[in-house]
Design an enzyme around this catalytic site. Structure first.
Site, PDB file in Angstrom:
ATOM      1  N   GLU A   1       0.584 -10.213 -17.729  1.00 45.64           N
ATOM      2  CA  GLU A   1       0.295  -9.352 -16.563  1.00 45.64           C
ATOM      3  C   GLU A   1      -0.347  -8.023 -16.969  1.00 45.64           C
ATOM      4  O   GLU A   1      -0.993  -7.374 -16.149  1.00 45.64           O
ATOM      5  CB  GLU A   1       1.527  -9.121 -15.705  1.00 45.64           C
ATOM      6  CG  GLU A   1       2.618  -8.276 -16.306  1.00 45.64           C
ATOM      7  CD  GLU A   1       3.753  -8.037 -15.290  1.00 45.64           C
ATOM      8  OE1 GLU A   1       3.491  -7.867 -14.093  1.00 45.64           O
ATOM      9  OE2 GLU A   1       4.903  -8.016 -15.725  1.00 45.64           O
TER      10      GLU A   1
ATOM     11  N   LYS B   1       5.250 -10.492 -19.302  1.00 48.22           N
ATOM     12  CA  LYS B   1       4.831  -9.137 -19.681  1.00 48.22           C
ATOM     13  C   LYS B   1       3.437  -9.169 -20.292  1.00 48.22           C
ATOM     14  O   LYS B   1       2.560  -8.405 -19.930  1.00 48.22           O
ATOM     15  CB  LYS B   1       5.832  -8.532 -20.658  1.00 48.22           C
ATOM     16  CG  LYS B   1       7.150  -8.167 -20.054  1.00 48.22           C
ATOM     17  CD  LYS B   1       7.128  -6.884 -19.271  1.00 48.22           C
ATOM     18  CE  LYS B   1       7.072  -6.904 -17.800  1.00 48.22           C
ATOM     19  NZ  LYS B   1       7.723  -7.777 -16.940  1.00 48.22           N
TER      20      LYS B   1
ATOM     21  N   CYS C   1       0.844  -1.196   0.000  1.00 52.35           N
ATOM     22  CA  CYS C   1       0.000   0.000   0.000  1.00 52.35           C
ATOM     23  C   CYS C   1       0.880   1.247   0.000  1.00 52.35           C
ATOM     24  O   CYS C   1       2.087   1.178   0.211  1.00 52.35           O
ATOM     25  CB  CYS C   1      -0.876  -0.008   1.245  1.00 52.35           C
ATOM     26  SG  CYS C   1      -1.776  -1.549   1.447  1.00 52.35           S
TER      27      CYS C   1
ATOM     28  N   HIS D   1       8.148 -32.221 -26.461  1.00 44.09           N
ATOM     29  CA  HIS D   1       7.763 -33.040 -25.294  1.00 44.09           C
ATOM     30  C   HIS D   1       6.403 -32.634 -24.749  1.00 44.09           C
ATOM     31  O   HIS D   1       6.120 -32.825 -23.572  1.00 44.09           O
ATOM     32  CB  HIS D   1       8.842 -32.916 -24.212  1.00 44.09           C
ATOM     33  CG  HIS D   1      10.186 -33.370 -24.682  1.00 44.09           C
ATOM     34  ND1 HIS D   1      10.513 -34.683 -24.888  1.00 44.09           N
ATOM     35  CD2 HIS D   1      11.277 -32.654 -25.062  1.00 44.09           C
ATOM     36  CE1 HIS D   1      11.753 -34.783 -25.337  1.00 44.09           C
ATOM     37  NE2 HIS D   1      12.241 -33.567 -25.441  1.00 44.09           N
TER      38      HIS D   1
ATOM     39  N   GLU E   1      10.148 -14.097 -19.802  1.00 40.36           N
ATOM     40  CA  GLU E   1       9.861 -12.699 -19.481  1.00 40.36           C
ATOM     41  C   GLU E   1       8.837 -12.121 -20.451  1.00 40.36           C
ATOM     42  O   GLU E   1       7.922 -11.392 -20.056  1.00 40.36           O
ATOM     43  CB  GLU E   1      11.153 -11.885 -19.493  1.00 40.36           C
ATOM     44  CG  GLU E   1      11.002 -10.396 -19.284  1.00 40.36           C
ATOM     45  CD  GLU E   1      10.327 -10.013 -17.971  1.00 40.36           C
ATOM     46  OE1 GLU E   1      10.165 -10.879 -17.082  1.00 40.36           O
ATOM     47  OE2 GLU E   1       9.921  -8.831 -17.847  1.00 40.36           O
TER      48      GLU E   1
ATOM     49  N   LYS F   1       3.006  -3.106  -7.413  1.00 44.64           N
ATOM     50  CA  LYS F   1       4.378  -2.948  -7.890  1.00 44.64           C
ATOM     51  C   LYS F   1       5.362  -3.766  -7.067  1.00 44.64           C
ATOM     52  O   LYS F   1       6.322  -4.301  -7.598  1.00 44.64           O
ATOM     53  CB  LYS F   1       4.787  -1.473  -7.850  1.00 44.64           C
ATOM     54  CG  LYS F   1       6.179  -1.214  -8.393  1.00 44.64           C
ATOM     55  CD  LYS F   1       6.338  -1.688  -9.818  1.00 44.64           C
ATOM     56  CE  LYS F   1       7.744  -1.517 -10.337  1.00 44.64           C
ATOM     57  NZ  LYS F   1       7.938  -2.174 -11.646  1.00 44.64           N
TER      58      LYS F   1
ATOM     59  N   ARG G   1       1.340   1.438  -6.067  1.00 47.57           N
ATOM     60  CA  ARG G   1       1.588   0.458  -4.994  1.00 47.57           C
ATOM     61  C   ARG G   1       0.301  -0.268  -4.599  1.00 47.57           C
ATOM     62  O   ARG G   1       0.333  -1.279  -3.935  1.00 47.57           O
ATOM     63  CB  ARG G   1       2.173   1.163  -3.766  1.00 47.57           C
ATOM     64  CG  ARG G   1       3.558   1.722  -3.968  1.00 47.57           C
ATOM     65  CD  ARG G   1       3.985   2.605  -2.803  1.00 47.57           C
ATOM     66  NE  ARG G   1       4.159   1.857  -1.589  1.00 47.57           N
ATOM     67  CZ  ARG G   1       5.336   1.439  -1.137  1.00 47.57           C
ATOM     68  NH1 ARG G   1       6.426   1.706  -1.829  1.00 47.57           N
ATOM     69  NH2 ARG G   1       5.451   0.770  -0.027  1.00 47.57           N
TER      70      ARG G   1
ATOM     71  N   ASN H   1       0.666  -0.569   6.236  1.00 46.25           N
ATOM     72  CA  ASN H   1       1.117  -1.436   5.142  1.00 46.25           C
ATOM     73  C   ASN H   1       1.688  -2.679   5.822  1.00 46.25           C
ATOM     74  O   ASN H   1       2.429  -2.560   6.794  1.00 46.25           O
ATOM     75  CB  ASN H   1       2.205  -0.714   4.325  1.00 46.25           C
ATOM     76  CG  ASN H   1       2.503  -1.419   3.021  1.00 46.25           C
ATOM     77  OD1 ASN H   1       1.837  -2.390   2.676  1.00 46.25           O
ATOM     78  ND2 ASN H   1       3.491  -0.934   2.300  1.00 46.25           N
ATOM     79  N   GLY H   2       1.318  -3.876   5.347  1.00 50.50           N
ATOM     80  CA  GLY H   2       1.843  -5.101   5.953  1.00 50.50           C
ATOM     81  C   GLY H   2       0.700  -6.006   6.382  1.00 50.50           C
ATOM     82  O   GLY H   2      -0.451  -5.832   5.966  1.00 50.50           O
TER      83      GLY H   2
ATOM     84  N   TRP I   1      -3.897  -1.926  -1.320  1.00 54.65           N
ATOM     85  CA  TRP I   1      -3.956  -3.170  -2.099  1.00 54.65           C
ATOM     86  C   TRP I   1      -4.407  -4.207  -1.082  1.00 54.65           C
ATOM     87  O   TRP I   1      -3.666  -4.538  -0.159  1.00 54.65           O
ATOM     88  CB  TRP I   1      -2.584  -3.509  -2.682  1.00 54.65           C
ATOM     89  CG  TRP I   1      -2.566  -4.733  -3.531  1.00 54.65           C
ATOM     90  CD1 TRP I   1      -3.124  -4.884  -4.778  1.00 54.65           C
ATOM     91  CD2 TRP I   1      -1.995  -6.009  -3.205  1.00 54.65           C
ATOM     92  NE1 TRP I   1      -2.911  -6.162  -5.241  1.00 54.65           N
ATOM     93  CE2 TRP I   1      -2.242  -6.871  -4.307  1.00 54.65           C
ATOM     94  CE3 TRP I   1      -1.303  -6.513  -2.113  1.00 54.65           C
ATOM     95  CZ2 TRP I   1      -1.804  -8.190  -4.334  1.00 54.65           C
ATOM     96  CZ3 TRP I   1      -0.874  -7.823  -2.139  1.00 54.65           C
ATOM     97  CH2 TRP I   1      -1.136  -8.645  -3.231  1.00 54.65           C
TER      98      TRP I   1
HETATM   99  C1  AGP Z   1       7.233  -7.930 -13.111  1.00 57.51           C
HETATM  100  O1  AGP Z   1       6.744  -7.247 -14.252  1.00 57.51           O
HETATM  101  C2  AGP Z   1       6.231  -7.987 -11.981  1.00 57.51           C
HETATM  102  N1  AGP Z   1       5.811  -6.703 -11.623  1.00 57.51           N
HETATM  103  C3  AGP Z   1       6.717  -8.848 -10.827  1.00 57.51           C
HETATM  104  O2  AGP Z   1       6.945 -10.150 -11.314  1.00 57.51           O
HETATM  105  C4  AGP Z   1       8.006  -8.384 -10.102  1.00 57.51           C
HETATM  106  O3  AGP Z   1       9.129  -8.575 -10.937  1.00 57.51           O
HETATM  107  C5  AGP Z   1       8.181  -9.240  -8.847  1.00 57.51           C
HETATM  108  O4  AGP Z   1       7.093  -8.998  -7.991  1.00 57.51           O
HETATM  109  C6  AGP Z   1       9.482  -8.949  -8.099  1.00 57.51           C
HETATM  110  O5  AGP Z   1       9.501  -7.634  -7.641  1.00 57.51           O
HETATM  111  P1  AGP Z   1      10.895  -7.042  -7.070  1.00 57.51           P
HETATM  112  O6  AGP Z   1      11.872  -7.069  -8.208  1.00 57.51           O
HETATM  113  O7  AGP Z   1      10.568  -5.659  -6.612  1.00 57.51           O
HETATM  114  O8  AGP Z   1      11.332  -7.932  -5.957  1.00 57.51           O
END
Ligand code: AGP
Length: 615
Positions: A493, A490, A2, A509, A486, A610, A27, A100-101, A74
């Site tokens: 997500e 992308k 958050c 396979h 990757e 994030k 966030r 937050n937490g 969040w």
């Molecule tokens: C990547 O596009 C995502 N937002 C997510 O997988 C991110 O890489 C992952 O949560 C790790 O975050 P960090 O690098 O801040 O630890």
């Protein structure tokens, strides 16, 4: 994860808090709220949904006052509703908390407090904290009441508290991996934020609260103590980040801006760390001694998500140049497994935010077994940088706001490449001549990234063609296999299209059963001098033979591409070890343009945040 913002000073607080929450919305953005202590005592306004909904409510009923705290959420405990939005109050309505937490023992505490006569409005764990403080605030100042309350709490928290009984004071504290708390020192005014980005436009003089610390803020003074109330020397840092860096500029989304910032991000990550006469790599914040570095027998890379993909590229770099075994593990898996780590293990924790709960916990677990912990991280003062027992390799990518990580990813690979050269050199595996060539190839990379970014016209065409498909497959081999992973991450997500990354050699396979003329298959074709190139081209033939739609990312000048490929995206040549950084950019842009075509919220995709500061 958050967003928290606080303000005390001579100015009206709410506009400043809302401005800060805007910058922290990445966030968490399922609800928001603000609380003010003003002439009418403590007033509260909350809303569900994006921050704009809160702004609309405040336009209708403004909250005057020069002290406020605010929060974007969040959801962890309790659905995203107005009643579950922060700030949360105690029974008197004269005290509020933002958090937050996660409070792990919140149910037991809730029962205890109900038995004492407290009444609860929300389903959240956070509200517990407000009532716990209330229990003590009747008899003691706010900071003492907060300290007493927190002795009962188990879990991780970063909180800010205000009370109508103490106008002009904010109490904040942090414990465990719950995201940071940053105090900003202005002229006769003080700011609080869970991320420096939220207050950088007002001040760059910051105090990053360490774990198990509390700060008591008033407009002209900040007292930092430990959670027992013992004073602690406040470490005031002046950060260089320009607030504009965190602004979108003339880009439609932060993600697109950050894709185009990659040449700068890689230049800044390399900057000041390489020498030519004689050739050498210098990692100023890594504290491994030469003796310790020479004794390293294996490397363990720990990360999550995109950072884990970067780590998997790192495996290829280190094993090919340093010739020691590298294991790449998901932090969320490693932390709960019986793992083998010792003092001859170099543990590299890769994390953009430096606050990912699983990665932080994995760092602790590895450190307990004597591992030497280095972190590759993008945020100064974050928790990971404090846990790294043997130093930090900062990726100087600047603030990354888009939830989908792009410039941090390519900067992480550049940092891993530097770490590889550093280790290879110390361990005598790289001659001076070889090192000189490797450094030169890295320094030429930013220009090649810019070349890729100049060729963007194809993506809108491809996005139009593929926006309606339901599945994508991404294929790569060797050092480019992580790029397939990757690219798939992308796409899924931000566009919500199901996508899978796969080692191209594994097609036969199983996954080849998926291929139809409805299935786009992105194939990363390696450089001519890469021994896997002919294998990848054969795998591409297998897809084409089944009518699959191939989108090929290929090095410039590729002559032997099979007929029938649906689209070709050429990228400049470079060394095979650095090709992944160039090959990923088309995949970032492809996912961006498809997501935009589909009307998705590119910077704040559904269900994501994030940085995942909770398990
Ligand atoms: C990547 O596009 C995502 N937002 C997510 O997988 C991110 O890489 C992952 O949560 C790790 O975050 P960090 O690098 O801040 O630890």
């Amino acid at each position: 994860m958050c967003g928290i913002i606080g303000y005390i000073g001579p100015r009206q607080a709410v506009p400043l808090v809302l401005g800060g929450l805007d910058k922290l919305a990445y966030r968490g953005y399922d609800s928001a709220g603000v609380a003010v202590v003003g002439e009418r005592g403590l007033a509260l306004c909350r809303s569900v949904g994006k921050l704009d909904n809160l702004k609309e409510k405040l336009k209708e009923c403004p909250l005057p006052g020069t002290m406020a705290i605010g929060h974007t959420r969040w959801a962890t405990h309790g659905k995203p509703t107005e009643i579950n939005a922060h700030p949360h109050t105690d029974c008197t309505g004269g005290l509020v908390v933002v958090h937050n937490g996660i409070i792990e023992n919140y149910l037991a505490l809730r029962h205890e407090l109900v038995a004492e006569g407290h009444t609860f409005d929300s389903e959240t764990d956070t509200e517990i904290i407000a009532h716990l403080i209330e229990r003590y605030h009747a008899d003691c100042p706010l900071d003492e009441a907060v300290r007493a309350a927190l002795t009962h709490v188990e879990g991780a928290y970063a909180i800010a508290v205000i009370s109508s009984k103490e106008p002009g004071r904010i109490v904040s504290a942090r414990y465990g991996s719950a995201g940071g708390i940053v105090v900003g020192l202005g002229k006769n005014e003080v700011f609080l934020a869970s991320d420096a980005i939220g207050i950088l436009e007002h001040t760059r003089r910051l105090i990053f609260l360490a774990n198990r610390q509390m700060a008591v803020l008033s407009a002209d003074e900040v007292q930092v103590t430990d959670l027992q109330g013992e004073p602690v020397e406040a470490d005031i840092k002046t950060v260089s980040w320009d607030p504009l860096m965190a602004a979108k500029g003339d880009y439609k989304h932060f993600m697109l801006k950050e894709i185009f910032e990659q040449p700068r991000a890689v230049i800044d990550t390399i900057g000041g760390r390489v020498e030519h006469e004689p050739p050498g790599v210098y990692l100023e914040d890594v504290t491994l001694s030469e003796k310790e570095a020479k004794a390293i027998e294996r490397v363990l890379i720990l990360a999550c998500g995109t950072s884990w993909h970067a780590g998997t590229v790192g495996k290829f770099l280190i094993e090919s140049l340093v010739h020691i075994p590298v294991e790449v593990d998901y932090a969320s898996e490693f932390r709960y497994r019986d793992h083998v780590v010792n003092e001859r293990t170099l543990v590299v924790a890769i994390t953009q935010s430096g606050e990912t709960a699983d990665t932080l916990a994995a760092m602790d677990a590895a450190a307990e077994e004597g591992g030497k912990i280095v972190t590759i991280c993008n945020v100064i003062g974050s928790m990971a940088t404090r846990k790294a027992t043997h130093g930090i390799v900062y990726t100087h990518a600047g603030p990354e706001i888009g939830v989908a990580s792009t410039k941090a990813f390519t900067s992480q690979i550049a940092a891993l490449y530097l770490l590889t050269l550093y280790l290879g050199s110390i361990k005598g595996k790289l001659s001076q001549d070889r090192l000189a060539v490797l450094i030169r190839e890295l320094e030429e990379l930013p220009r090649r990234i810019s070349d890729v970014l100049e060729r963007t016209d194809i993506y809108t065409t491809l996005a139009h063609r593929y926006e309606g498909v339901e599945d994508f497959l991404y294929l790569g081999r060797g050092i480019n296999y992580p790029i397939a992973l990757e690219g798939a991450l992308k796409l899924k997500e931000i566009s919500y299209i199901h996508a899978e990354g796969y080692p191209a050699g594994e097609m036969k396979h199983g996954p080849i059963a998926l291929i139809t003329d409805e299935m786009p298959v992105v194939v990363v074709v390696p450089l001519e001098r890469d021994p896997l190139r002919s294998k990848v081209l054969s795998n591409m033939q297998e897809v084409l033979a089944r009518e699959g739609k191939v989108i090929a990312v290929v090095p410039d000048g590729l002559e032997d591409l099979p007929n029938g490929v649906d689209a070709v995206i050429p990228v400049p040549s470079t060394s095979p070890l650095l090709f992944p950084i160039l090959a990923v950019i088309p995949l970032q842009l492809l996912s961006y343009y498809i997501a935009v075509r589909r009307g998705c919220d590119v910077d704040q995709p559904r269900n994501l945040a994030k940085s995942v500061t909770v398990e």
